[in-house]
Design a protein around this motif. Structure first.
Motif, PDB file in Angstrom:
ATOM      1  N   LEU A  84       0.971  -1.268  -0.017  1.00  0.00           N
ATOM      2  CA  LEU A  84      -0.018  -0.038  -0.059  1.00  0.00           C
ATOM      3  C   LEU A  84       0.831   1.222  -0.263  1.00  0.00           C
ATOM      4  CD1 LEU A  84      -2.983   1.224   0.021  1.00  0.00           C
ATOM      5  CD2 LEU A  84      -2.706   1.164   2.859  1.00  0.00           C
ATOM      6  N   MET A  85       1.993   1.178   1.029  1.00  0.00           N
ATOM      7  CA  MET A  85       3.064   2.472   1.072  1.00  0.00           C
ATOM      8  C   MET A  85       3.414   2.621  -0.527  1.00  0.00           C
ATOM      9  SD  MET A  85       4.198   4.905   2.496  1.00  0.00           S
ATOM     10  CE  MET A  85       3.453   4.464   3.969  1.00  0.00           C
ATOM     11  N   GLY A  86       3.903   1.548  -1.162  1.00  0.00           N
ATOM     12  CA  GLY A  86       4.418   1.474  -2.513  1.00  0.00           C
ATOM     13  C   GLY A  86       3.630   2.209  -3.395  1.00  0.00           C
ATOM     14  N   ILE A  87       2.351   1.831  -3.273  1.00  0.00           N
ATOM     15  CA  ILE A  87       1.550   2.218  -4.667  1.00  0.00           C
ATOM     16  C   ILE A  87       1.049   3.838  -4.007  1.00  0.00           C
ATOM     17  CG2 ILE A  87      -1.131   2.295  -5.111  1.00  0.00           C
ATOM     18  CD1 ILE A  87      -0.847  -0.827  -4.590  1.00  0.00           C
ATOM     19  N   VAL A  88       1.014   4.166  -2.845  1.00  0.00           N
ATOM     20  CA  VAL A  88       0.841   5.658  -2.577  1.00  0.00           C
ATOM     21  C   VAL A  88       2.110   6.427  -2.873  1.00  0.00           C
ATOM     22  CG1 VAL A  88       0.605   7.158  -0.652  1.00  0.00           C
ATOM     23  CG2 VAL A  88      -0.860   5.154  -0.532  1.00  0.00           C
ATOM     24  N   LEU A  89       3.206   5.853  -2.713  1.00  0.00           N
ATOM     25  CA  LEU A  89       4.317   6.860  -3.114  1.00  0.00           C
ATOM     26  C   LEU A  89       4.646   6.816  -4.683  1.00  0.00           C
ATOM     27  CD1 LEU A  89       7.121   5.593  -0.805  1.00  0.00           C
ATOM     28  CD2 LEU A  89       5.999   7.692  -0.748  1.00  0.00           C
ATOM     29  N   ILE A  90       4.131   5.766  -5.241  1.00  0.00           N
ATOM     30  CA  ILE A  90       4.124   5.996  -6.807  1.00  0.00           C
ATOM     31  C   ILE A  90       3.002   6.945  -7.452  1.00  0.00           C
ATOM     32  CG2 ILE A  90       3.663   4.490  -9.125  1.00  0.00           C
ATOM     33  CD1 ILE A  90       4.967   2.292  -7.461  1.00  0.00           C
ATOM     34  N   LEU A  91       1.802   6.755  -6.787  1.00  0.00           N
ATOM     35  CA  LEU A  91       0.803   7.838  -7.319  1.00  0.00           C
ATOM     36  C   LEU A  91       1.202   9.271  -6.597  1.00  0.00           C
ATOM     37  CD1 LEU A  91      -2.419   5.623  -6.680  1.00  0.00           C
ATOM     38  CD2 LEU A  91      -1.247   5.844  -8.763  1.00  0.00           C
ATOM     39  N   GLY A  92       1.640   9.390  -5.650  1.00  0.00           N
ATOM     40  CA  GLY A  92       2.020  10.729  -5.138  1.00  0.00           C
ATOM     41  C   GLY A  92       3.163  11.375  -6.112  1.00  0.00           C
ATOM     42  N   GLY A  93       4.096  10.518  -6.619  1.00  0.00           N
ATOM     43  CA  GLY A  93       5.187  10.962  -7.374  1.00  0.00           C
ATOM     44  C   GLY A  93       4.567  11.385  -8.602  1.00  0.00           C
ATOM     45  N   GLY A  94       3.433  10.554  -9.084  1.00  0.00           N
ATOM     46  CA  GLY A  94       2.946  11.073 -10.328  1.00  0.00           C
ATOM     47  C   GLY A  94       2.126  12.259 -10.426  1.00  0.00           C
ATOM     48  N   ALA A  95       1.533  12.426  -9.027  1.00  0.00           N
ATOM     49  CA  ALA A  95       0.647  13.650  -8.959  1.00  0.00           C
ATOM     50  C   ALA A  95       1.683  14.969  -8.793  1.00  0.00           C
ATOM     51  CB  ALA A  95      -0.178  13.597  -7.446  1.00  0.00           C
ATOM     52  N   LEU A  96       2.905  14.659  -8.064  1.00  0.00           N
ATOM     53  CA  LEU A  96       3.757  15.745  -8.192  1.00  0.00           C
ATOM     54  C   LEU A  96       4.113  16.148  -9.420  1.00  0.00           C
ATOM     55  CD1 LEU A  96       5.738  17.666  -6.403  1.00  0.00           C
ATOM     56  CD2 LEU A  96       7.294  15.779  -5.950  1.00  0.00           C
ATOM     57  N   TYR A  97       4.491  15.157 -10.181  1.00  0.00           N
ATOM     58  CA  TYR A  97       4.868  15.402 -11.686  1.00  0.00           C
ATOM     59  C   TYR A  97       3.886  16.077 -12.357  1.00  0.00           C
ATOM     60  CZ  TYR A  97       6.015  14.369 -16.744  1.00  0.00           C
ATOM     61  OH  TYR A  97       5.970  14.788 -17.880  1.00  0.00           O
ATOM     62  N   THR A  98       2.692  15.983 -12.217  1.00  0.00           N
ATOM     63  CA  THR A  98       1.581  16.602 -12.817  1.00  0.00           C
ATOM     64  C   THR A  98       1.641  18.004 -12.198  1.00  0.00           C
ATOM     65  OG1 THR A  98       0.213  14.510 -12.804  1.00  0.00           O
ATOM     66  CG2 THR A  98      -0.958  16.568 -13.284  1.00  0.00           C
ATOM     67  N   TYR A  99       1.983  18.156 -11.125  1.00  0.00           N
ATOM     68  CA  TYR A  99       1.718  19.779 -10.574  1.00  0.00           C
ATOM     69  C   TYR A  99       2.974  20.274 -11.169  1.00  0.00           C
ATOM     70  CZ  TYR A  99       2.939  23.629  -7.139  1.00  0.00           C
ATOM     71  OH  TYR A  99       3.008  24.480  -6.558  1.00  0.00           O
ATOM     72  N   ALA A 100       4.111  19.793 -11.349  1.00  0.00           N
ATOM     73  CA  ALA A 100       5.253  20.323 -11.867  1.00  0.00           C
ATOM     74  C   ALA A 100       5.004  20.583 -13.371  1.00  0.00           C
ATOM     75  CB  ALA A 100       6.601  19.498 -11.772  1.00  0.00           C
ATOM     76  N   LYS A 101       4.345  19.875 -14.190  1.00  0.00           N
ATOM     77  CA  LYS A 101       4.008  20.079 -15.566  1.00  0.00           C
ATOM     78  C   LYS A 101       3.265  21.397 -15.754  1.00  0.00           C
ATOM     79  CE  LYS A 101       7.013  18.324 -16.635  1.00  0.00           C
ATOM     80  NZ  LYS A 101       8.126  18.904 -17.602  1.00  0.00           N
ATOM     81  N   ASP A 102       2.105  21.222 -14.710  1.00  0.00           N
ATOM     82  CA  ASP A 102       1.278  22.489 -14.840  1.00  0.00           C
ATOM     83  C   ASP A 102       1.920  23.731 -14.507  1.00  0.00           C
ATOM     84  OD1 ASP A 102      -1.195  21.104 -15.749  1.00  0.00           O
ATOM     85  OD2 ASP A 102      -1.721  20.665 -13.586  1.00  0.00           O
ATOM     86  N   LYS A 103       2.805  23.759 -13.690  1.00  0.00           N
ATOM     87  CA  LYS A 103       3.127  24.812 -12.971  1.00  0.00           C
ATOM     88  C   LYS A 103       4.241  25.399 -14.214  1.00  0.00           C
ATOM     89  CE  LYS A 103       6.301  26.590  -9.197  1.00  0.00           C
ATOM     90  NZ  LYS A 103       6.965  26.467  -8.167  1.00  0.00           N
ATOM     91  N   GLU A 104       4.782  24.650 -14.956  1.00  0.00           N
ATOM     92  CA  GLU A 104       5.814  25.123 -16.190  1.00  0.00           C
ATOM     93  C   GLU A 104       4.817  25.695 -17.216  1.00  0.00           C
ATOM     94  OE1 GLU A 104       8.084  21.642 -17.575  1.00  0.00           O
ATOM     95  OE2 GLU A 104       9.199  21.388 -15.810  1.00  0.00           O
ATOM     96  N   MET A 105       3.725  24.782 -17.560  1.00  0.00           N
ATOM     97  CA  MET A 105       2.905  25.599 -18.570  1.00  0.00           C
ATOM     98  C   MET A 105       2.383  26.792 -18.364  1.00  0.00           C
ATOM     99  SD  MET A 105       2.634  23.138 -21.181  1.00  0.00           S
ATOM    100  CE  MET A 105       1.089  23.210 -21.742  1.00  0.00           C
ATOM    101  N   ASN A 106       2.099  26.953 -17.055  1.00  0.00           N
ATOM    102  CA  ASN A 106       1.249  28.140 -16.612  1.00  0.00           C
ATOM    103  C   ASN A 106       2.332  29.498 -16.319  1.00  0.00           C
ATOM    104  OD1 ASN A 106      -1.189  26.943 -16.366  1.00  0.00           O
ATOM    105  ND2 ASN A 106      -1.071  26.554 -14.029  1.00  0.00           N
TER     106      ASN A 106
END
Length: 337
Positions: free
Chosen positions: A288-310
């Motif tokens: 469960l912790m592994g899945i949470v971290l993987i999905l959390g990293g994906g969410a952080l990547y999404t945030y980073a991309k949105d920040k770059e675009m904006n």
């Protein structure tokens, strides 16, 4: 004009429909494949049947006047060799990974897609990544490491196939976008070429794999019932293999990397729940912790991309849409491909 746009949908509706179609078919496909592999241990033959059924269905839609399929051309086929090679390898290791790991662990075994995507973006396209993106990759890697090392009975072979699958998945987006040029940016034509050429490439593999003897043995032991089981498994996986193949090409060509990543994260959560409720998988604390971290990293990547675009900075992600390739001019032309 794309197939989705022919339905008269707005751009927003087309994206929602495409993402929803991809998520549903991908989830069903994992379940169907796991069931089929539990019934028949012939992964390469089932994949070959998927390609065959996909080609037959596409030709049937052409004969019925519903869709127009291209005639195979030698020069186009040669240009698509990298795509076919990665597709056949990717399908193979994806399926083999699912053979050796539980459905709920599949997300972890294939958890390194994002880090490899960033690595290939730099190595192949010369696109550097921000510190925030690199941080998201580190979080994902921690999730993968936590999930793998916390399992006592995890299949090392399954993890190996998962890592190779992460590599092929990362390369697939780049190759698909480059391959679209060879078919005049037609996702449907690329789907047909991909299935037809992959079918040809996979034909010798099923004989070299020794799976024909496995099928013969099952037919000899179970008689007509074994034959019916094989046909049913091949047909069901073939139908959904065709649908998820089409959905994947549609999503990659229609959406942005951010949307693609978000839909993948949501699918990962649903896939874990699917393994727990449908296949009785154990959800350990480490898993469960592994899945949470993987999905959390994906969410952080999404945030980073949105920040770059904006912030109007130059995007540093792998091009996955025509507007990403062509810049602002392509952004105004989206929907015309």
């Amino acid at each position: 004009m794309s197939t989705v746009n022919k339905l008269g949908l707005t751009e927003r509706q087309a994206v929602i429909l495409t993402v929803g179609f991809y998520m549903v078919t991908a989830l069903v496909m994992v379940s169907v494949n796991k069931w089929a592999l539990n019934t028949l241990s012939i992964p390469w033959t089932l994949l070959w049947c998927q390609m065959l059924i996909a080609v037959v269905l596409l030709r049937a839609t052409d004969s019925a006047g519903m869709l127009k399929m291209p005639h195979l051309q030698k020069d186009v086929a040669k240009a698509l060799i990298p795509l076919i090679a990665i597709n056949v390898l990717g399908l193979g290791v994806n399926t083999l990974c699912l053979v050796y790991v539980e459905t709920s662990f599949y997300q972890i075994a294939r958890g390194l897609v994002l880090p490899f995507t960033v690595i290939f973006a730099y190595a192949l396209l010369g696109q550097p990544s921000s510190k925030l993106v690199l941080g998201s990759c580190f979080v994902v890697f921690c999730g993968f490491y936590t999930g793998v090392t916390s399992e006592l009975n995890v299949s090392q072979l399954g993890v190996f196939f998962g890592v190779v699958s992460s590599i092929t998945t990362s390369l697939h987006a780049i190759v698909i976008k480059k391959s679209l040029v060879a078919v005049n940016n037609s996702s449907l034509d690329l789907v047909y070429y991909n299935n037809a050429l992959s079918f040809m490439a996979m034909t010798p593999i099923i004989f070299l794999s020794g799976e024909m003897s496995v099928i013969s043995t099952q037919f000899a032991e179970e008689g007509i019932q074994g034959f019916y089981s094989f046909l049913f498994a091949a047909f069901v996986t073939g139908i959904f293999g065709f649908l998820v193949n089409l959905a994947g090409f549609m999503q990659i060509s229609k959406t942005s990397p951010t949307t693609h990543m978000i839909s993948g994260a949501v699918r990962g959560v649903l896939q874990t729940l699917l393994g727990y409720f449908c296949f009785g998988d154990d959800i350990t604390a480490g898993r469960l912790m592994g899945i949470v971290l993987i999905l959390g990293g994906g969410a952080l990547y999404t945030y980073a991309k949105d920040k770059e675009m904006n912030s109007n900075t130059k995007p540093t992600y792998i091009p996955m849409t025509q507007q990403d390739v062509d810049g602002e001019e392509g952004r105004n032309k989206v929907g015309q491909a």
